[in-house]
Design an enzyme around this catalytic site. Structure first.
Site, short mmCIF file in Angstrom:
data_model
loop_
_atom_site.label_atom_id
_atom_site.label_comp_id
_atom_site.label_asym_id
_atom_site.label_seq_id
_atom_site.Cartn_x
_atom_site.Cartn_y
_atom_site.Cartn_z
N CYS A 63 -8.06 70.65 -112.98
CA CYS A 63 -7.11 71.75 -113.16
C CYS A 63 -6.93 72.15 -114.62
O CYS A 63 -6.35 73.20 -114.91
CB CYS A 63 -5.76 71.40 -112.55
SG CYS A 63 -5.85 71.15 -110.78
N HIS B 257 0.13 75.44 -116.06
CA HIS B 257 -0.65 75.24 -114.82
C HIS B 257 0.28 75.29 -113.61
O HIS B 257 1.34 74.66 -113.60
CB HIS B 257 -1.38 73.89 -114.88
CG HIS B 257 -2.02 73.53 -113.58
ND1 HIS B 257 -2.87 74.39 -112.92
CD2 HIS B 257 -1.93 72.43 -112.81
CE1 HIS B 257 -3.27 73.83 -111.80
NE2 HIS B 257 -2.71 72.64 -111.71
N ASN C 213 -1.37 75.80 -105.54
CA ASN C 213 -2.09 75.27 -106.70
C ASN C 213 -3.57 75.64 -106.53
O ASN C 213 -4.24 75.12 -105.64
CB ASN C 213 -1.91 73.75 -106.76
CG ASN C 213 -2.60 73.12 -107.95
OD1 ASN C 213 -3.42 73.74 -108.63
ND2 ASN C 213 -2.27 71.86 -108.22
O1 UT7 Z 1 -3.04 70.23 -110.23
C1 UT7 Z 1 -3.29 68.99 -110.80
C2 UT7 Z 1 -2.06 68.21 -111.09
N1 UT7 Z 1 -1.26 68.05 -109.91
C3 UT7 Z 1 0.05 67.96 -110.00
O2 UT7 Z 1 0.60 68.11 -111.06
C4 UT7 Z 1 0.80 67.65 -108.73
C5 UT7 Z 1 1.93 66.70 -109.03
N2 UT7 Z 1 2.65 66.21 -107.86
C6 UT7 Z 1 3.40 66.99 -107.05
O3 UT7 Z 1 3.47 68.19 -107.19
C7 UT7 Z 1 4.26 66.29 -106.02
O4 UT7 Z 1 4.22 64.90 -106.26
C8 UT7 Z 1 3.82 66.55 -104.55
C9 UT7 Z 1 4.15 67.99 -104.16
C10 UT7 Z 1 2.34 66.31 -104.37
C11 UT7 Z 1 4.64 65.63 -103.63
O5 UT7 Z 1 6.03 65.88 -103.80
P1 UT7 Z 1 7.06 64.70 -104.16
O6 UT7 Z 1 8.37 65.30 -104.20
O7 UT7 Z 1 6.57 64.00 -105.38
O8 UT7 Z 1 6.94 63.80 -102.90
P2 UT7 Z 1 6.70 62.21 -102.86
O9 UT7 Z 1 5.25 61.93 -103.11
O10 UT7 Z 1 7.73 61.53 -103.70
O11 UT7 Z 1 7.00 61.91 -101.37
C12 UT7 Z 1 8.34 61.93 -100.85
C13 UT7 Z 1 8.24 61.77 -99.36
C14 UT7 Z 1 7.31 60.65 -98.93
O12 UT7 Z 1 7.86 60.03 -97.81
P3 UT7 Z 1 8.63 58.62 -97.94
O13 UT7 Z 1 7.61 57.66 -98.48
O14 UT7 Z 1 9.76 58.89 -98.89
O15 UT7 Z 1 9.05 58.34 -96.54
C15 UT7 Z 1 6.06 61.38 -98.53
O16 UT7 Z 1 5.29 60.67 -97.59
O17 UT7 Z 1 7.72 62.98 -98.79
C16 UT7 Z 1 6.63 62.64 -97.94
N3 UT7 Z 1 5.72 63.78 -97.91
C17 UT7 Z 1 5.93 64.81 -97.09
N4 UT7 Z 1 6.90 65.06 -96.21
C18 UT7 Z 1 6.83 66.22 -95.54
C19 UT7 Z 1 4.59 63.99 -98.62
N5 UT7 Z 1 4.05 65.17 -98.28
C20 UT7 Z 1 4.86 65.69 -97.33
C21 UT7 Z 1 4.84 66.89 -96.60
N6 UT7 Z 1 5.83 67.11 -95.72
N7 UT7 Z 1 3.88 67.82 -96.75
#
Ligand code: UT7
Length: 353
Positions: A120, A262, A292
């Site tokens: 990215c 980004h 993204n």
């Molecule tokens: O482009 C290159 C660089 N990329 C980035 O900069 C991306 C950086 N990361 C992010 O944007 C975020 O971390 C994500 C959007 C990918 C994920 O969001 P988050 O708020 O960080 O979620 P998380 O990983 O902390 O997950 C929280 C919960 C988890 O469940 P538990 O373990 O708390 O029960 C995940 O399994 O949300 C769950 N989860 C979802 N729930 C519903 C993960 N994806 C989903 C989903 N729908 N699509």
């Protein structure tokens, strides 16, 4: 009397046009919510994304790249470049690079053409490479394209990544000019930390592990991202890179009129803006409607931001990206004088070239 190098105005790369292209198919949050263990509100509140565009089965990265490149060339008042640089993580083929066929479809053959693979962050690295081609006299006009079709490498059943990534392309044209001219780009800050190569990765498909289903698992053959950890690095590295490039230019955050970060997640944009002390209304946002789009994210965000609120003479624009590697990079764009964009940079109306 012949001019000495001190008399000669410093040669620099000047940004003179932008363009973008999203695939025709727009996918709202309801589609993944109907199919996966997720819901519309989670996607919107955790990422800011309301919709993304996904490529048709026959639509490849080069198709989007050609469309965006053609628009950027037209927008800059020309129809050709003497070098083409394509930033992508999803090339049409492993070999050759995507840039040579893109260049061939855009004009006469013979242009220098190569890919930049920095995930990215690729677009900012491609800009730096293109600026180098210009300042060293290799090229006078360079088309820089960021293009990605993440839907080919993301597992459609992976609820984290399937809701975040979209497909698209964005492009800018750089021409040879002077550092004092409107639109001159630089300085740059580029960095990386390869100890985190596993944080954003497709394990199989390269020389270490071929994408042979007999040897590589389903997960290894698809895009994987440790989202939460990446998030933390993204905030720290983008804010750090932005500060570094501003210090290099002798400027402060208060001197930034438009910040094009980004487009990974609206929450990251807000957190970085707060960290830097930058009012959020100076940040370009494009992620809500495109998701993204990897290396493609920055140019359309810049173009759409310019279309919705025209950049003024004297404005300073900061471009900052972050991605797999891990890698990061920033570039300052001083006093850009972009032609008006009569329509949003991205639209999927016309047929793919
Ligand atoms: O482009 C290159 C660089 N990329 C980035 O900069 C991306 C950086 N990361 C992010 O944007 C975020 O971390 C994500 C959007 C990918 C994920 O969001 P988050 O708020 O960080 O979620 P998380 O990983 O902390 O997950 C929280 C919960 C988890 O469940 P538990 O373990 O708390 O029960 C995940 O399994 O949300 C769950 N989860 C979802 N729930 C519903 C993960 N994806 C989903 C989903 N729908 N699509």
């Amino acid at each position: 009397m012949s001019a000495t190098s001190a008399d000669r105005p410093e040669r620099a790369a000047v940004l003179c046009g932008t363009g973008g292209r999203l695939p025709r198919r727009k996918v709202g949050n309801d589609e993944p919510a109907d199919r996966l263990d997720t819901d519309e509100a989670w996607i919107r509140t955790r990422t800011g994304i309301r919709s993304r565009h996904l490529a048709a089965p026959e639509e490849a990265t080069s198709d989007l790249a050609v469309a965006a490149g053609r628009r950027a060339l037209a927008n800059s008042g020309t129809d050709r470049a003497d070098a083409v640089v394509v930033a992508t993580t999803t090339p049409d083929r492993t070999c050759p690079a995507t840039a040579p066929p893109v260049a061939a479809r855009l004009g006469p053959t013979g242009a220098a053409a190569f890919d930049v693979g920095v995930v990215c962050t690729g677009f900012v690295h491609a800009l730096a490479a293109a600026a180098g081609l210009i300042t060293t006299g290799v090229a006078h006009r360079v088309l820089v394209i960021g293009a990605d079709v993440y839907s080919r490498i993301v597992d459609a059943e992976d609820r984290q990544n399937a809701v975040v990534f979209g497909d698209g392309a964005g492009a800018v044209v750089l021409r040879a000019g002077r550092a004092s001219e409107p639109g001159a780009i630089g300085p740059f800050d580029l960095g990386g930390d390869g100890t985190h190569e596993d944080m954003i990765t497709v394990v199989a498909g390269g020389s270490r592990l071929p994408a042979d289903p007999a040897r590589a698992s389903h997960a290894e053959r698809h895009f994987a991202m440790r989202g939460k950890e990446v998030y933390r690095h993204a905030v720290a590295r983008t804010a750090g890179s932005a500060r570094t490039v501003l210090a290099r230019a002798g400027l402060g955050v208060e001197d930034v009129d438009r910040f094009v970060l980004h487009q990974a997640n609206l929450r990251i944009l807000r957190t970085v803006a707060t960290d830097l002390g930058l009012p959020f209304d100076r940040c370009a946002t494009h992620v809500e409607t495109a998701g993204n789009t990897g290396a493609a994210a920055i140019p359309p965000a810049l173009a759409d931001s310019h279309a919705s609120r025209a950049l003024q003479p004297g404005d300073r624009v900061l471009l900052t990206a972050f991605g797999g590697g891990l890698t990061w990079g920033s570039c300052l764009l001083t006093r850009p004088s972009l032609p008006p964009t009569p329509e949003p940079a991205h639209h999927g109306g016309e047929p793919t070239p």
